[in-house]
Scaffold this motif. Structure first.
Motif, PDB file in Angstrom:
ATOM      1  N   ARG A 266     -90.055 -75.718  33.686  1.00 34.72           N
ATOM      2  CA  ARG A 266     -89.233 -74.971  34.629  1.00 34.72           C
ATOM      3  C   ARG A 266     -88.366 -73.991  33.858  1.00 34.72           C
ATOM      4  O   ARG A 266     -87.755 -74.354  32.835  1.00 34.72           O
ATOM      5  CB  ARG A 266     -88.363 -75.936  35.441  1.00 34.72           C
ATOM      6  N   VAL A 267     -88.309 -72.741  34.325  1.00 36.29           N
ATOM      7  CA  VAL A 267     -87.413 -71.732  33.749  1.00 36.29           C
ATOM      8  C   VAL A 267     -86.478 -71.293  34.876  1.00 36.29           C
ATOM      9  O   VAL A 267     -86.765 -70.371  35.622  1.00 36.29           O
ATOM     10  CB  VAL A 267     -88.193 -70.548  33.115  1.00 36.29           C
ATOM     11  N   GLY A 268     -85.353 -71.996  34.983  1.00 39.37           N
ATOM     12  CA  GLY A 268     -84.505 -71.845  36.159  1.00 39.37           C
ATOM     13  C   GLY A 268     -83.107 -71.350  35.847  1.00 39.37           C
ATOM     14  O   GLY A 268     -82.806 -70.936  34.724  1.00 39.37           O
TER      15      GLY A 268
ATOM     16  N   ASP B   5     -87.572 -68.530  41.522  1.00 34.41           N
ATOM     17  CA  ASP B   5     -87.682 -67.208  42.153  1.00 34.41           C
ATOM     18  C   ASP B   5     -89.050 -66.584  41.862  1.00 34.41           C
ATOM     19  O   ASP B   5     -89.391 -66.364  40.700  1.00 34.41           O
ATOM     20  CB  ASP B   5     -86.554 -66.334  41.570  1.00 34.41           C
TER      21      ASP B   5
ATOM     22  N   PRO C 276     -90.525 -70.757  37.489  1.00 37.56           N
ATOM     23  CA  PRO C 276     -89.234 -70.286  37.973  1.00 37.56           C
ATOM     24  C   PRO C 276     -89.106 -70.592  39.469  1.00 37.56           C
ATOM     25  O   PRO C 276     -90.107 -70.649  40.180  1.00 37.56           O
ATOM     26  CB  PRO C 276     -89.310 -68.770  37.748  1.00 37.56           C
TER      27      PRO C 276
ATOM     28  N   ARG D 207     -89.001 -63.702  39.574  1.00 39.82           N
ATOM     29  CA  ARG D 207     -88.869 -64.036  38.146  1.00 39.82           C
ATOM     30  C   ARG D 207     -90.258 -64.293  37.560  1.00 39.82           C
ATOM     31  O   ARG D 207     -90.520 -63.979  36.399  1.00 39.82           O
ATOM     32  CB  ARG D 207     -87.944 -65.238  37.947  1.00 39.82           C
TER      33      ARG D 207
HETATM   34  O1  R1P Z   1     -82.998 -69.788  39.863  1.00 33.09           O
HETATM   35  P1  R1P Z   1     -83.834 -70.964  40.337  1.00 33.09           P
HETATM   36  O2  R1P Z   1     -84.935 -71.280  39.405  1.00 33.09           O
HETATM   37  O3  R1P Z   1     -84.335 -70.761  41.769  1.00 33.09           O
HETATM   38  O4  R1P Z   1     -82.863 -72.238  40.340  1.00 33.09           O
HETATM   39  C1  R1P Z   1     -81.627 -72.398  41.015  1.00 33.09           C
HETATM   40  O5  R1P Z   1     -81.324 -71.355  41.922  1.00 33.09           O
HETATM   41  C2  R1P Z   1     -81.583 -71.763  43.286  1.00 33.09           C
HETATM   42  C3  R1P Z   1     -80.282 -71.751  44.054  1.00 33.09           C
HETATM   43  O6  R1P Z   1     -79.714 -70.491  44.070  1.00 33.09           O
HETATM   44  C4  R1P Z   1     -82.173 -73.161  43.194  1.00 33.09           C
HETATM   45  O7  R1P Z   1     -83.570 -73.078  43.210  1.00 33.09           O
HETATM   46  C5  R1P Z   1     -81.627 -73.649  41.877  1.00 33.09           C
HETATM   47  O8  R1P Z   1     -82.327 -74.706  41.268  1.00 33.09           O
END
Ligand code: R1P
Ligand code: URA
Length: 235
Positions: free
Chosen positions: A87-89, A21, A19, A24
């Motif tokens: 990736r869990v984004g 974050d 993630p 997260r």
């Molecule tokens: O929620 P994440 O995984 O961070 O992903 C999205 O959120 C962020 C931007 O707010 C960027 O990192 C984008 O790729």
């Protein structure tokens, strides 16, 4: 220890969720992994290892954007022998029929970043998902009845842009959503001969302004985690 990860060799599983974050990462570890152990707090970029259905799995925050993600992914592959990365984004939708809370599987990722272009100035190196991870994740999500879309995303270098014109033009060419890391994860996976996939929950809609509550987002994050975890533990 590597430069940015304070784990000993062997403390990180060869399968990892990524993630952006770090909180997260904590949420995934505490709610989905059995016996999660914190292995990294350097720069607050939390990393944990536990098990999912008996299989060792780690989860590591990457931070936002290509430079930050590149540091963590490079160290995970080179120093800790990680072989499968998902990736869990989150992403913003740029298609009318891709709604907030839907899942987006990045079959491929365009990017505005110069990082890959600097390595291959004369070629447009394609950033693509590992096919086996992609098909497994798609079939799992469909079997569970989750709303999932498969296609191109844009891994953008800039979150706050003066103009969205280019983003909307990419939308006209079928790009589903905009985020900031998938392309570099795919590039580094290709470079180091490992498997990678980027799965995103749509957190906002760039065209319609559609938004969702924190509670609703959490529920869809849970769908993304289930798809990612069940995909990564398969052979
Ligand atoms: O929620 P994440 O995984 O961070 O992903 C999205 O959120 C962020 C931007 O707010 C960027 O990192 C984008 O790729
Ligand atoms: O990078 C991102 C992530 C979510 N939403 C966006 O608009 N951009």
């Amino acid at each position: 220890m590597s430069v940015h990860i304070g784990a000993e060799k062997g403390e990180i599983a060869d399968k990892i969720l990524l993630p952006g974050d770090p909180l997260r990462a904590k949420y995934i570890a505490e709610n989905f992994l059995d016996n999660p152990q914190l292995y990294n707090e350097v720069r607050g970029m939390l990393g944990y290892t536990g098990t999912y259905q008996g299989v060792p799995v780690s989860v590591q925050g990457t931070g936002m954007g290509i430079p930050s993600a590149a540091i963590y992914v490079t160290e995970l592959i080179r120093e800790y022998d990680v072989k499968k990365l998902i990736r869990v984004g989150t992403c913003g939708s740029i298609q009318k029929d891709v709604h907030v809370r839907d899942l987006v599987l990045a079959q491929a990722a365009a990017t505005s970043s110069a990082v890959i272009r600097n390595d291959f100035p004369k070629h447009d190196f394609p950033q693509i998902a590992d096919f086996n991870l992609l098909i497994k994740a798609y079939e799992l999500a469909v079997a569970k009845g989750f709303n999932i879309h498969v296609g191109n995303v844009l891994s953008d270098d800039v979150f706050y842009k003066d103009s969205m014109d280019d983003v909307f033009r990419l939308g006209d060419h079928g790009v589903l959503g905009i985020e900031m890391e998938a392309a570099i994860i795919y590039y580094l996976a290709a470079k180091h001969h490992v498997q990678a996939l980027a799965l995103m929950t749509v957190s906002d809609h760039i065209i319609t302004g559609e938004e969702t509550s924190a509670e609703e987002r959490q529920k869809t994050f849970d769908e993304m985690m289930i798809v990612a975890l069940e995909t990564i533990i398969q052979d």
